[in-house]
Design a protein around this motif. Structure first.
Motif, PDB file in Angstrom:
ATOM      1  N   LEU A   1       0.826  -1.195   0.000  1.00 57.19           N
ATOM      2  CA  LEU A   1       0.000   0.000   0.000  1.00 57.19           C
ATOM      3  C   LEU A   1       0.867   1.255   0.000  1.00 57.19           C
ATOM      4  CD1 LEU A   1      -2.616   1.584   0.281  1.00 57.19           C
ATOM      5  CD2 LEU A   1      -2.538   1.169   2.749  1.00 57.19           C
ATOM      6  N   PHE A   2       1.892   1.282   0.851  1.00 51.57           N
ATOM      7  CA  PHE A   2       2.724   2.481   0.919  1.00 51.57           C
ATOM      8  C   PHE A   2       3.553   2.645  -0.358  1.00 51.57           C
ATOM      9  CE2 PHE A   2       6.159   5.278   2.267  1.00 51.57           C
ATOM     10  CZ  PHE A   2       5.404   6.304   2.829  1.00 51.57           C
ATOM     11  N   GLU A   3       3.972   1.522  -0.970  1.00 48.68           N
ATOM     12  CA  GLU A   3       4.688   1.623  -2.250  1.00 48.68           C
ATOM     13  C   GLU A   3       3.792   2.280  -3.293  1.00 48.68           C
ATOM     14  OE1 GLU A   3       6.135   1.031  -6.125  1.00 48.68           O
ATOM     15  OE2 GLU A   3       4.290   0.090  -5.401  1.00 48.68           O
ATOM     16  N   ALA A   4       2.517   1.939  -3.309  1.00 50.02           N
ATOM     17  CA  ALA A   4       1.575   2.554  -4.254  1.00 50.02           C
ATOM     18  C   ALA A   4       1.390   4.034  -3.940  1.00 50.02           C
ATOM     19  CB  ALA A   4       0.235   1.827  -4.211  1.00 50.02           C
ATOM     20  N   ILE A   5       1.324   4.379  -2.668  1.00 49.22           N
ATOM     21  CA  ILE A   5       1.199   5.795  -2.282  1.00 49.22           C
ATOM     22  C   ILE A   5       2.437   6.562  -2.725  1.00 49.22           C
ATOM     23  CG2 ILE A   5       1.118   7.379  -0.314  1.00 49.22           C
ATOM     24  CD1 ILE A   5      -0.557   5.270   1.157  1.00 49.22           C
ATOM     25  N   GLY A   6       3.624   6.011  -2.466  1.00 49.07           N
ATOM     26  CA  GLY A   6       4.856   6.688  -2.833  1.00 49.07           C
ATOM     27  C   GLY A   6       5.036   6.801  -4.334  1.00 49.07           C
ATOM     28  N   ARG A   7       4.577   5.804  -5.062  1.00 44.45           N
ATOM     29  CA  ARG A   7       4.733   5.812  -6.516  1.00 44.45           C
ATOM     30  C   ARG A   7       3.766   6.786  -7.182  1.00 44.45           C
ATOM     31  NH1 ARG A   7       1.833   2.459  -9.223  1.00 44.45           N
ATOM     32  NH2 ARG A   7       1.819   0.957  -7.501  1.00 44.45           N
ATOM     33  N   THR A   8       2.531   6.828  -6.718  1.00 42.50           N
ATOM     34  CA  THR A   8       1.513   7.664  -7.363  1.00 42.50           C
ATOM     35  C   THR A   8       1.394   9.046  -6.746  1.00 42.50           C
ATOM     36  OG1 THR A   8      -0.258   6.883  -5.891  1.00 42.50           O
ATOM     37  CG2 THR A   8       0.168   5.609  -7.907  1.00 42.50           C
ATOM     38  N   ARG A   9       1.899   9.184  -5.499  1.00 45.22           N
ATOM     39  CA  ARG A   9       1.751  10.443  -4.748  1.00 45.22           C
ATOM     40  C   ARG A   9       0.292  10.848  -4.655  1.00 45.22           C
ATOM     41  NH1 ARG A   9       6.723   9.276  -4.025  1.00 45.22           N
ATOM     42  NH2 ARG A   9       8.293  10.900  -3.730  1.00 45.22           N
TER      43      ARG A   9
ATOM     44  N   THR B   1      -4.407  -0.643  -5.639  1.00 41.99           N
ATOM     45  CA  THR B   1      -4.408  -1.758  -4.686  1.00 41.99           C
ATOM     46  C   THR B   1      -5.772  -2.419  -4.549  1.00 41.99           C
ATOM     47  OG1 THR B   1      -4.811  -0.195  -2.863  1.00 41.99           O
ATOM     48  CG2 THR B   1      -2.513  -0.776  -3.347  1.00 41.99           C
ATOM     49  N   GLY B   2      -6.800  -1.823  -5.151  1.00 47.88           N
ATOM     50  CA  GLY B   2      -8.132  -2.397  -5.053  1.00 47.88           C
ATOM     51  C   GLY B   2      -8.808  -2.158  -3.712  1.00 47.88           C
ATOM     52  N   LEU B   3      -8.291  -1.217  -2.933  1.00 47.85           N
ATOM     53  CA  LEU B   3      -8.878  -0.876  -1.643  1.00 47.85           C
ATOM     54  C   LEU B   3      -9.686   0.406  -1.769  1.00 47.85           C
ATOM     55  CD1 LEU B   3      -5.738  -1.492   0.605  1.00 47.85           C
ATOM     56  CD2 LEU B   3      -7.671  -3.048   0.258  1.00 47.85           C
ATOM     57  N   SER B   4     -10.585   0.641  -0.836  1.00 48.46           N
ATOM     58  CA  SER B   4     -11.337   1.892  -0.837  1.00 48.46           C
ATOM     59  C   SER B   4     -10.455   3.016  -0.315  1.00 48.46           C
ATOM     60  CB  SER B   4     -12.592   1.765   0.027  1.00 48.46           C
ATOM     61  OG  SER B   4     -12.237   1.694   1.400  1.00 48.46           O
TER      62      SER B   4
ATOM     63  N   GLU C   1      10.297   8.960   2.516  1.00 49.32           N
ATOM     64  CA  GLU C   1      11.132   8.561   1.383  1.00 49.32           C
ATOM     65  C   GLU C   1      12.009   7.371   1.763  1.00 49.32           C
ATOM     66  OE1 GLU C   1      11.015   9.489  -1.616  1.00 49.32           O
ATOM     67  OE2 GLU C   1      10.145  11.499  -1.714  1.00 49.32           O
ATOM     68  N   GLN C   2      12.570   7.401   2.975  1.00 47.70           N
ATOM     69  CA  GLN C   2      13.406   6.293   3.422  1.00 47.70           C
ATOM     70  C   GLN C   2      12.583   5.021   3.590  1.00 47.70           C
ATOM     71  OE1 GLN C   2      16.906   6.233   3.924  1.00 47.70           O
ATOM     72  NE2 GLN C   2      16.374   4.063   3.913  1.00 47.70           N
ATOM     73  N   PHE C   3      11.379   5.167   4.155  1.00 52.90           N
ATOM     74  CA  PHE C   3      10.516   3.998   4.336  1.00 52.90           C
ATOM     75  C   PHE C   3      10.116   3.419   2.978  1.00 52.90           C
ATOM     76  CE2 PHE C   3       6.443   1.864   5.166  1.00 52.90           C
ATOM     77  CZ  PHE C   3       6.823   1.022   6.200  1.00 52.90           C
ATOM     78  N   LEU C   4       9.873   4.293   1.987  1.00 49.30           N
ATOM     79  CA  LEU C   4       9.508   3.829   0.653  1.00 49.30           C
ATOM     80  C   LEU C   4      10.646   3.013   0.043  1.00 49.30           C
ATOM     81  CD1 LEU C   4       7.642   3.826  -1.827  1.00 49.30           C
ATOM     82  CD2 LEU C   4       8.690   6.004  -2.501  1.00 49.30           C
ATOM     83  N   GLU C   5      11.870   3.512   0.187  1.00 52.55           N
ATOM     84  CA  GLU C   5      13.020   2.778  -0.343  1.00 52.55           C
ATOM     85  C   GLU C   5      13.142   1.415   0.323  1.00 52.55           C
ATOM     86  OE1 GLU C   5      17.911   3.199  -0.579  1.00 52.55           O
ATOM     87  OE2 GLU C   5      16.664   4.968  -0.200  1.00 52.55           O
ATOM     88  N   ASN C   6      12.980   1.367   1.634  1.00 53.80           N
ATOM     89  CA  ASN C   6      13.059   0.095   2.353  1.00 53.80           C
ATOM     90  C   ASN C   6      11.926  -0.838   1.952  1.00 53.80           C
ATOM     91  OD1 ASN C   6      15.270   1.106   3.700  1.00 53.80           O
ATOM     92  ND2 ASN C   6      14.130   1.743   5.504  1.00 53.80           N
ATOM     93  N   ALA C   7      10.728  -0.269   1.770  1.00 58.65           N
ATOM     94  CA  ALA C   7       9.583  -1.082   1.376  1.00 58.65           C
ATOM     95  C   ALA C   7       9.821  -1.729   0.019  1.00 58.65           C
ATOM     96  CB  ALA C   7       8.312  -0.226   1.349  1.00 58.65           C
TER      97      ALA C   7
END
Length: 303
Positions: A9-17, A26-29, A63-69
């Motif tokens: 979920l967070f990868e999708a948030i970081g990628r799409t902003r 992600t298919g979530l509401s 940003e750091q969490f996104l890289e780790n994710a």
């Protein structure tokens, strides 16, 4: 598994902003996405995103969490497919390269690896590999994005060419300065007003009259084949036309710009899925075999 869902979920948030776009991917509401993001921030005791009226921004911690994710998700993907030649991969290349080089090679790759599906994103724009979830890009330009890694695949060069009929009618240029009196076909809008040519370390800037220009090179290719003038093209783009005699080299001792290379570009991550490695290795072999098959044309600089 709950943690993996949060990472994806967070990868999708970081990628799409965008929370809305992340929800779609992600298919979530949207409500669930907002709640899970808040729960994640609470569990980590750190703010991961900053919301504004226009767009979502990641904090430095985000940003750091996104890289780790992304590292964890890539490793998980590898673990799920160890020893497997299955799955799908997404490749991007220019429209011309996808049509003239990739497309003829894909049946051979599928014959060898029938379990791997290939998605081709043909675009003349510089596609954001992370945003578009691209596994591999084929590029001829220098790498500017420090988040990406690049692997040189083969030599490249850009040469001047025209049809025999055009040259018979207009006369073949004998030196670069003669181009000023020819119909020159230029890629780029607005069109370029000069070409930079090199020969054995000698460099000249040649004024041209751009009679036709377009934004991706395909129209220029077609106009050149219709006896419309002189074009500058990558050799892989016109190789078959040169071998068939539809085009011939103009000023054969000269080429545009410095030596170029075809590069394979990947997202910057520690783990590369086996299917991507297989396709990258396949391209390396096939591109260099293409050089060998056409060495007699004298088109390519030394690799």
């Amino acid at each position: 598994m709950e943690h993996i869902v949060d990472l994806r979920l967070f990868e999708a948030i970081g990628r799409t902003r965008s929370l809305t776009d992340a929800a779609r991917d992600t298919g979530l509401s949207l409500t669930v996405v907002s709640r899970r993001l808040k729960q994640l921030e609470t569990a980590l005791e750190v703010r991961l995103v900053q919301r504004s009226t226009r767009r979502l921004h990641l904090t430095p911690e985000g940003e750091q969490f996104l890289e780790n994710a992304r590292t964890v998700l890539a490793a998980l993907e590898i673990a799920e497919e160890v020893g497997s030649d299955r799955g799908s991969l997404r490749v991007t290349a220019s429209v011309a390269f996808a049509k003239r080089v990739l497309a003829p090679l894909l049946p051979r790759f599928m014959d060898v690896h029938p379990g791997i599906a290939v998605e081709v994103l043909a675009s003349n724009d510089v596609v954001d590999l992370l945003q578009q979830r691209v596994d591999l890009a084929v590029r001829q330009e220098a790498l500017e994005d420090s988040r990406l890694v690049m692997r040189r695949a083969a030599a490249d060069a850009r040469i001047l060419c025209a049809t025999p009929d055009y040259l018979a009618s207009a006369g073949a240029p004998q030196e670069p300065a003669d181009l000023e009196h020819h119909r020159c076909l230029s890629v780029g809008i607005p069109p370029r007003r000069s070409w930079t040519l090199l020969r054995d370390g000698e460099r000249v800037e040649v004024p041209i009259r751009p009679m036709v220009s377009d934004n991706n090179g395909e129209v220029i290719h077609a106009v050149a084949l219709a006896h419309g003038g002189i074009a500058i093209k990558s050799v892989w783009d016109v190789m078959e036309d040169l071998r068939a005699g539809r085009l011939v080299r103009v000023l054969p001792e000269w080429q545009e710009g410095a030596d170029r290379s075809i590069h394979l570009v990947f997202p910057d991550r520690r783990y590369m899925p086996r299917r991507v490695r297989l396709f990258a290795d396949f391209l390396m072999v096939e591109l260099n075999a293409m050089l060998d098959r056409n060495a007699d044309l004298g088109l390519w600089p030394s690799a």
